[in-house]
Design a protein around this motif. Structure first.
Motif, PDB file in Angstrom:
ATOM      1  N   ALA A 182       0.850  -1.186   0.000  1.00 39.42           N
ATOM      2  CA  ALA A 182       0.000   0.000   0.000  1.00 39.42           C
ATOM      3  C   ALA A 182       0.884   1.234   0.000  1.00 39.42           C
ATOM      4  CB  ALA A 182      -0.923   0.015   1.213  1.00 39.42           C
ATOM      5  N   ILE A 183       0.640   2.139  -0.929  1.00 32.36           N
ATOM      6  CA  ILE A 183       1.355   3.406  -1.013  1.00 32.36           C
ATOM      7  C   ILE A 183       0.385   4.516  -0.638  1.00 32.36           C
ATOM      8  CG2 ILE A 183       2.590   5.023  -2.498  1.00 32.36           C
ATOM      9  CD1 ILE A 183       4.172   2.500  -2.107  1.00 32.36           C
ATOM     10  N   GLY A 205       3.005  10.898  -4.807  1.00 35.15           N
ATOM     11  CA  GLY A 205       3.926  11.809  -5.474  1.00 35.15           C
ATOM     12  C   GLY A 205       5.216  11.104  -5.827  1.00 35.15           C
ATOM     13  N   VAL A 206       6.291  11.879  -5.916  1.00 37.64           N
ATOM     14  CA  VAL A 206       7.588  11.332  -6.309  1.00 37.64           C
ATOM     15  C   VAL A 206       8.022  10.215  -5.376  1.00 37.64           C
ATOM     16  CG1 VAL A 206      10.042  11.867  -6.559  1.00 37.64           C
ATOM     17  CG2 VAL A 206       8.323  13.449  -7.452  1.00 37.64           C
ATOM     18  N   GLN A 207       7.892  10.431  -4.055  1.00 38.99           N
ATOM     19  CA  GLN A 207       8.336   9.413  -3.118  1.00 38.99           C
ATOM     20  C   GLN A 207       7.513   8.136  -3.215  1.00 38.99           C
ATOM     21  OE1 GLN A 207      10.925   8.773  -1.380  1.00 38.99           O
ATOM     22  NE2 GLN A 207      11.825  10.664  -2.133  1.00 38.99           N
ATOM     23  N   GLY A 208       6.210   8.275  -3.414  1.00 40.64           N
ATOM     24  CA  GLY A 208       5.388   7.090  -3.598  1.00 40.64           C
ATOM     25  C   GLY A 208       5.862   6.268  -4.781  1.00 40.64           C
ATOM     26  N   ARG A 209       6.237   6.956  -5.842  1.00 40.41           N
ATOM     27  CA  ARG A 209       6.681   6.264  -7.060  1.00 40.41           C
ATOM     28  C   ARG A 209       7.998   5.526  -6.851  1.00 40.41           C
ATOM     29  NH1 ARG A 209       4.659   8.810 -12.231  1.00 40.41           N
ATOM     30  NH2 ARG A 209       2.669   9.745 -11.654  1.00 40.41           N
ATOM     31  N   VAL A 210       8.997   6.219  -6.320  1.00 37.40           N
ATOM     32  CA  VAL A 210      10.304   5.568  -6.195  1.00 37.40           C
ATOM     33  C   VAL A 210      10.281   4.487  -5.123  1.00 37.40           C
ATOM     34  CG1 VAL A 210      11.621   7.505  -7.126  1.00 37.40           C
ATOM     35  CG2 VAL A 210      11.194   7.389  -4.670  1.00 37.40           C
ATOM     36  N   ARG A 269      -1.821  -1.145  -3.852  1.00 33.69           N
ATOM     37  CA  ARG A 269      -2.967  -0.306  -3.507  1.00 33.69           C
ATOM     38  C   ARG A 269      -2.459   1.116  -3.312  1.00 33.69           C
ATOM     39  NH1 ARG A 269      -5.353  -3.923   1.443  1.00 33.69           N
ATOM     40  NH2 ARG A 269      -5.334  -5.967   0.402  1.00 33.69           N
ATOM     41  N   ALA A 270      -3.091   2.066  -3.960  1.00 38.12           N
ATOM     42  CA  ALA A 270      -2.592   3.438  -3.936  1.00 38.12           C
ATOM     43  C   ALA A 270      -3.666   4.394  -3.445  1.00 38.12           C
ATOM     44  CB  ALA A 270      -2.131   3.850  -5.334  1.00 38.12           C
ATOM     45  N   ALA A 303      -6.772   1.446   1.498  1.00 39.24           N
ATOM     46  CA  ALA A 303      -5.469   1.092   0.939  1.00 39.24           C
ATOM     47  C   ALA A 303      -4.656   0.207   1.879  1.00 39.24           C
ATOM     48  CB  ALA A 303      -4.689   2.365   0.616  1.00 39.24           C
ATOM     49  N   VAL A 304      -4.653   0.517   3.169  1.00 40.14           N
ATOM     50  CA  VAL A 304      -3.714  -0.147   4.079  1.00 40.14           C
ATOM     51  C   VAL A 304      -4.266  -1.419   4.696  1.00 40.14           C
ATOM     52  CG1 VAL A 304      -2.711   2.105   4.606  1.00 40.14           C
ATOM     53  CG2 VAL A 304      -4.383   1.124   6.185  1.00 40.14           C
ATOM     54  N   THR A 305      -5.587  -1.572   4.752  1.00 39.78           N
ATOM     55  CA  THR A 305      -6.169  -2.728   5.434  1.00 39.78           C
ATOM     56  C   THR A 305      -5.788  -4.015   4.709  1.00 39.78           C
ATOM     57  OG1 THR A 305      -8.031  -1.409   6.230  1.00 39.78           O
ATOM     58  CG2 THR A 305      -8.301  -3.799   6.208  1.00 39.78           C
ATOM     59  N   GLY A 306      -5.112  -4.902   5.416  1.00 38.60           N
ATOM     60  CA  GLY A 306      -4.733  -6.198   4.855  1.00 38.60           C
ATOM     61  C   GLY A 306      -3.458  -6.194   4.051  1.00 38.60           C
ATOM     62  N   ALA A 307      -2.810  -5.047   3.846  1.00 39.49           N
ATOM     63  CA  ALA A 307      -1.588  -5.003   3.043  1.00 39.49           C
ATOM     64  C   ALA A 307      -0.412  -5.593   3.819  1.00 39.49           C
ATOM     65  CB  ALA A 307      -1.275  -3.565   2.645  1.00 39.49           C
ATOM     66  N   ASP A 308       0.490  -6.244   3.098  1.00 37.64           N
ATOM     67  CA  ASP A 308       1.689  -6.808   3.724  1.00 37.64           C
ATOM     68  C   ASP A 308       2.708  -5.718   4.054  1.00 37.64           C
ATOM     69  OD1 ASP A 308       0.796  -9.505   3.465  1.00 37.64           O
ATOM     70  OD2 ASP A 308       1.391  -9.478   1.357  1.00 37.64           O
TER      71      ASP A 308
END
Length: 326
Positions: A134-135, A139-144, A160-161, A194-199
């Protein structure tokens, strides 16, 4: 003295890959864990509310033997003005003489080395079957950061974004989807979705002095790897209350906390930091791959030095940049 000048276009056009940068940053952390790095805490001034201008010196000894300093600013208000959030330069010196070798744009370096540090942390702490990321903040940081996860999570199958600006999420999925053809992209309308259940959960929101933290531990499953690259802006303190808490540099984290602005109101304090990341990479402390694991990766000058060294060597090999007289 002749100094190599590298613009942002020069740096970005060298063709360095995330895998190369992760490897270099990992070597830097290993050197740090072996005690070969001099890394004072970053100092700064704050010309406007929630803005900063930091000076970040570092010397990496051992086989690297490189020294430098980054001067970087971060202005969360800039994107609304059509300006980049991060601006600045990195100055590289010859360790044996103090001679200036290069001055280069640091925005690209800052972005990619930050993602690479997350990649190093996930390489040592992510569960072997981690498949969903989950991101939060596209923005830029999410991408890299996502590109870094692509390199270190071989079973990555779901992304998940979430971003408060829906158009940003759509661009994120459209641009990065083709680079991760094995992963399904879900554009989420809330952070909780986005975050629920993400590893793995990575928060990449603006760093602010008085955060309104919005991701509680209750939203995360027990086996989550939580990575904050936005200081304490997004995760509630209870996210880091159980399981090992890691900082990219534990001393710098605690010194920053002691100033009384960031990492307040329940964030781990003295005696509650499991390790600096360098200790784990160097084998001083064991990695942990089960349970709730969390890290605050502030972005340290060590990462800049290791990435700038890659940039400098590649630029020399390709004849990129301009030589100017100091």
């Amino acid at each position: 003295m002749d100094v190599l000048w590298l613009s942002q276009k020069d740096v970005a056009g060298l063709g360095l890959t995330m895998a190369e940068i992760i490897e270099a940053v990992e070597q830097g952390f290993a050197a740090h864990g072996r005690g070969e790095v001099e890394l004072p805490a970053k100092i700064g001034v704050h010309p406007r509310h929630d803005c900063f201008l930091h000076a970040m010196p570092c010397h990496v000894g051992g086989a690297v033997d490189r020294t430098g300093i980054k001067c970087v600013s971060g202005y969360p208000s800039n994107p609304a003005k059509g300006l980049p959030y991060i601006n600045g330069v990195h100055c590289m010196f010859e360790a044996s003489t103090g001679r200036v070798l290069a001055v280069m744009d640091c925005a690209w370096i800052t972005a990619w080395r930050t993602g690479a540090a997350s990649g190093v942390y996930a390489k040592y702490f992510a569960g072997p079957e981690a498949a969903s990321v989950a991101i939060v903040g596209c923005g830029v940081q999410g991408r890299v950061n996502l590109l870094a996860m692509k390199e270190v999570l071989p079973n990555l199958r779901e992304v998940r974004a979430y971003d408060p600006f829906p158009a940003q999420v759509e661009r994120f999925a459209a641009d990065l989807g083709p680079q991760l053809p094995k992963a399904a992209f879900t554009t989420c309308t809330t952070a909780r979705e986005a975050v629920t259940g993400a590893d793995v959960v990575i928060t990449c929101t603006p760093i602010v002095e008085k955060p309104e933290r919005f991701i509680p531990a209750a939203w995360l499953k027990d086996e989550t790897l939580a990575i904050a690259v936005d200081y304490d802006a997004a995760f509630n303190a209870d996210v880091f209350a159980a399981g090992p808490f890691v900082a990219d540099d534990s001393r710098q984290y605690l010194e920053t906390q002691a100033l009384g602005v960031y990492f307040q109101n329940g964030y781990p304090g003295p005696g509650q930091v499991y390790a600096g990341l360098g200790e784990v990479v160097a084998g001083v402390k064991p990695a942990v791959r089960a349970g709730r694991r969390g890290a605050v990766l502030m972005g340290i000058a060590l990462d800049d030095i290791m990435t700038a060294e890659l940039v400098y060597r590649r630029a020399r090999e390709k004849g990129v940049g301009r030589t100017v007289e100091l």
